[in-house]
Structures are given as structure tokens and as C-alpha cells.
Design an enzyme around this catalytic site. Structure first.
Site, PDB file in Angstrom:
ATOM      1  N   ARG A  43       0.857  -1.223  -0.395  1.00  0.00           N
ATOM      2  CA  ARG A  43      -0.133   0.168   0.158  1.00  0.00           C
ATOM      3  C   ARG A  43       1.001   1.131  -0.024  1.00  0.00           C
ATOM      4  NH1 ARG A  43      -5.057   0.569   4.309  1.00  0.00           N
ATOM      5  NH2 ARG A  43      -2.202   1.420   5.811  1.00  0.00           N
ATOM      6  N   LYS A 145      -2.777   6.811   0.886  1.00  0.00           N
ATOM      7  CA  LYS A 145      -2.326   7.010   2.410  1.00  0.00           C
ATOM      8  C   LYS A 145      -1.299   8.542   2.505  1.00  0.00           C
ATOM      9  CE  LYS A 145      -1.658   4.696   7.400  1.00  0.00           C
ATOM     10  NZ  LYS A 145      -2.655   5.728   7.436  1.00  0.00           N
ATOM     11  N   GLU A 178     -15.303   8.110   6.504  1.00  0.00           N
ATOM     12  CA  GLU A 178     -15.002   6.518   6.965  1.00  0.00           C
ATOM     13  C   GLU A 178     -14.275   7.119   8.578  1.00  0.00           C
ATOM     14  OE1 GLU A 178     -10.954   6.080   5.356  1.00  0.00           O
ATOM     15  OE2 GLU A 178     -10.858   8.360   4.669  1.00  0.00           O
TER      16      GLU A 178
HETATM   17  N1  PDD Z   1      -3.668   4.538   9.882  1.00  0.00           N
HETATM   18  N2  PDD Z   1      -8.768   5.420   6.983  1.00  0.00           N
HETATM   19  C1  PDD Z   1      -8.144   6.322   7.620  1.00  0.00           C
HETATM   20  C2  PDD Z   1      -8.430   7.311   7.172  1.00  0.00           C
HETATM   21  C3  PDD Z   1      -7.048   6.256   8.501  1.00  0.00           C
HETATM   22  O1  PDD Z   1      -5.902   6.452   8.539  1.00  0.00           O
HETATM   23  C4  PDD Z   1      -7.195   3.747   8.826  1.00  0.00           C
HETATM   24  C5  PDD Z   1      -5.413   4.231   9.147  1.00  0.00           C
HETATM   25  C6  PDD Z   1      -7.539   3.219   8.754  1.00  0.00           C
HETATM   26  C7  PDD Z   1      -7.424   1.662   8.429  1.00  0.00           C
HETATM   27  O2  PDD Z   1      -6.486   1.268   7.706  1.00  0.00           O
HETATM   28  P1  PDD Z   1      -5.412  -0.450   8.251  1.00  0.00           P
HETATM   29  O3  PDD Z   1      -7.104  -0.733   9.087  1.00  0.00           O
HETATM   30  O4  PDD Z   1      -4.805  -0.419   6.883  1.00  0.00           O
HETATM   31  O5  PDD Z   1      -5.249  -0.255   9.230  1.00  0.00           O
HETATM   32  C8  PDD Z   1      -8.720   3.955   7.552  1.00  0.00           C
HETATM   33  C9  PDD Z   1      -3.782   4.246  10.237  1.00  0.00           C
HETATM   34  C10 PDD Z   1      -3.023   2.819  11.291  1.00  0.00           C
HETATM   35  C11 PDD Z   1      -2.657   5.556  11.626  1.00  0.00           C
HETATM   36  O6  PDD Z   1      -4.035   5.575  12.368  1.00  0.00           O
HETATM   37  O7  PDD Z   1      -1.541   5.668  11.236  1.00  0.00           O
END
Ligand code: PDD
Length: 282
Positions: A43, A145, A178
Site C-alpha cells: 500500500r 495514505k 470513514e
Molecule cells: N491509519 N482510514 C484512515 C483515514 C486511516 O488513517 C486508517 C489507518 C484506516 C484504517 O486502515 P488500516 O486498517 O489499514 O489500519 C482507515 C493508521 C492506523 C494510522 O492512523 O496511522
């Protein structure tokens, strides 16, 4: 180079600092083993590609670097407990101005921190959330991200001011997107509902694993646009993220969700998620 945080420095000309011109990932370990590390690195590569940033390490080298840093920190630490690795990659230093052409060397920082479990109360009682309206119509780099979380920061600030744990971001048409650092799910009857990744959300790794676990919990997964009413009328609500796994939302916009306590379907999904991932029961 592994250094104590107080000795790590980044240039004031770094574009991550100047413009949020960065991509990142957060990974946690379970009993020393980084969870879904390869998926996170994929990712990261994908996020970098979306914003036209050239990474200097191959995916395999990036995986090896995270593993070796975790091992070193674990050895130095001398106490048990899980760790969190955060990889931050900025476009690097460049002259003032948005044009990224002047920045040629990305800056990579790998943070290793202890994993801090959620307070027991959040697990047993669930947490509260607010809905937060934004004008997020789409992203510059949809689904990537990226380093700029200002909208989420302002939303979370509002949530905390109202005594809530999380803010659920609503998009420009009022559709549910989200959480600030999480994906959101609703359970209604036998259905597990979550917004589709065609909307401007992060395709969470935990989200994917929860969708895979739906049938184990006797639910039919449906990825479709949701309105705030779908959250308000849900039997159960929860958010997902690497750090929180599945966490029940038992109040939304100052009203109880369903019975106002963590629900049985969320519990069943959480157990299935852990089982499918080869983890001990929650
Ligand atoms: N962030 N949506 C957003 C905007 C996020 O920042 C995150 C996670 C998720 C969940 O994704 P995952 O299941 O792959 O962790 C959804 C990471 C944990 C952070 O805050 O650094």
C-alpha cells in the site's frame, strides 16, 4: 541508522513539513510478528505511485528494514510487549514552491514505538462518535495514505470537544466516508454495511479482513454508499484500524446505537477476524 528520537532530525525545507507532501504506513506486531507487513508495504508503494513519488528501496528491502529495526528495538528494550512501526516517507527537501521537480531525494523515517492497548473500558463499553460534515468531494490521490490529515485532525478535535472518541467523516453529498483514522461498519439485520472504496476513503487492511470474515459471523457483506441515517438506525456500529482492530461505537451523535452496548455480531466478527489472522481470541 537507528537513533533515539531526540537525536533524529528533519530539514525545515522538507516537503512533508512544508506541504504534507508525504506518504506513510502504520504497522503493529502481534507477539513480535509484524501483522500483514507485506500488504502495508504494497500500500505504501501504491500511495507513492499515486502521488508520483519515487521510492529508493524495493518492497523486499523495505520489508527487511522494518523487520530488522523491530528486532533491534525488541532486543534493546528487554521487556515484552507489542510494537508499532510507522514508516514516513516525504518527497524530501526542495526549494520553496509547490513544484516537486526540485525535490529529488525522498526522506524516509521509520519510527518504532511500544504498542499501547486501548483502555479496557473502551473495549467493554464501546466508545462514542460524532458525524462530521466536510467538503471532501474526492482526493488528490484517492485511497492513498498521504501525509496531510488536517481535515481529520479538525474533525477529531471537534469529536474530542464533544467528549467523543472518533469522528465519522461525511463527504460533500453527506455520504458516510470513514473515521479520522479508521473505516466504519454498520450491522443491520443480517447485513454488514460499509462504504465502497470507489468513495474517497482509505482501503483499510483491517477493513478487508473484516469483510472476509463476514460470512463466518453469519452476515452478508454489502459495500455500498451509506447515509448518516444508516449509522443512526444501525443495530451495531464499529470502526476498524490496525491499532484498534474492531472497536464498537455504542453512541453516535449523542444517541445510543442499538442497545447501547457492544453487539453480538461485532463480537462474532472480532473473533472471526482474530481466528482467520491466526491470532489468539480477543
Ligand atoms: N491509519 N482510514 C484512515 C483515514 C486511516 O488513517 C486508517 C489507518 C484506516 C484504517 O486502515 P488500516 O486498517 O489499514 O489500519 C482507515 C493508521 C492506523 C494510522 O492512523 O496511522
Amino acid at each position: 541508522v537507528l537513533v533515539p528520537v531526540e537525536r533524529a532530525t528533519v530539514s525545515v525545507y522538507d516537503r512533508g513539513f512544508l506541504y504534507g507532501d508525504a506518504v506513510f504506513e502504520t504497522i503493529r506486531t502481534y507477539e513480535g510478528e509484524p501483522f500483514r507487513l507485506e500488504e502495508h508495504i504494497d500500500r505504501l508503494g501504491w500511495s507513492a505511485e499515486r502521488v508520483g513519488m519515487k521510492l529508493t528501496l524495493s518492497s523486499a528491502d523495505q520489508v527487511a528494514e522494518v523487520r530488522s529495526a523491530l528486532k533491534k528495538v525488541e532486543a534493546e528494550r528487554g521487556e515484552p510487549g507489542d510494537l508499532v512501526a510507522r514508516i514516513m516517507i516525504t518527497r524530501g527537501e526542495g526549494p520553496f514552491g509547490l513544484d516537486p521537480a526540485g525535490a529529488t531525494t525522498p526522506c524516509r523515517v521509520l519510527f518504532i514505538h511500544p504498542y499501547r492497548p486501548l483502555p479496557d473500558k473502551d473495549r467493554t463499553d464501546g466508545v462514542s462518535a460524532i458525524t462530521y460534515a466536510t467538503y471532501r468531494p474526492s482526493d488528490a490521490a484517492r485511497g492513498a495514505k498521504v501525509g496531510n490529515y488536517l481535515e481529520s485532525i479538525v474533525a477529531l478535535r471537534e469529536a474530542r470537544a464533544r467528549g467523543a472518541h472518533e469522528a465519522i467523516i461525511l463527504g460533500v453529498d453527506g455520504q458516510v466516508l470513514e473515521g479520522t483514522t479508521s473505516n466504519v461498519f454498520a450491522v443491520r439485520g443480517g447485513r454488514l454495511l460499509t462504504p465502497p472504496t470507489s468513495l474517497p476513503i482509505l482501503p483499510g487492511i483491517t477493513r478487508g479482513l473484516v469483510l472476509d470474515a463476514a460470512s463466518d459471523a453469519g452476515l452478508v457483506a454489502e459495500e455500498r454508499p451509506l447515509a448518516p441515517a444508516d449509522l443512526h438506525d444501525a443495530d451495531e456500529l464499529f470502526v476498524t484500524s490496525t491499532i484498534r482492530e474492531l472497536l464498537s461505537i455504542t453512541r453516535i451523535d449523542d444517541r445510543p446505537v442499538g442497545a447501547g452496548v457492544p453487539g453480538p455480531k461485532t463480537r462474532a466478527l472480532y473473533e472471526a477476524f482474530r481466528r482467520n489472522a491466526g491470532l489468539p481470541p480477543p
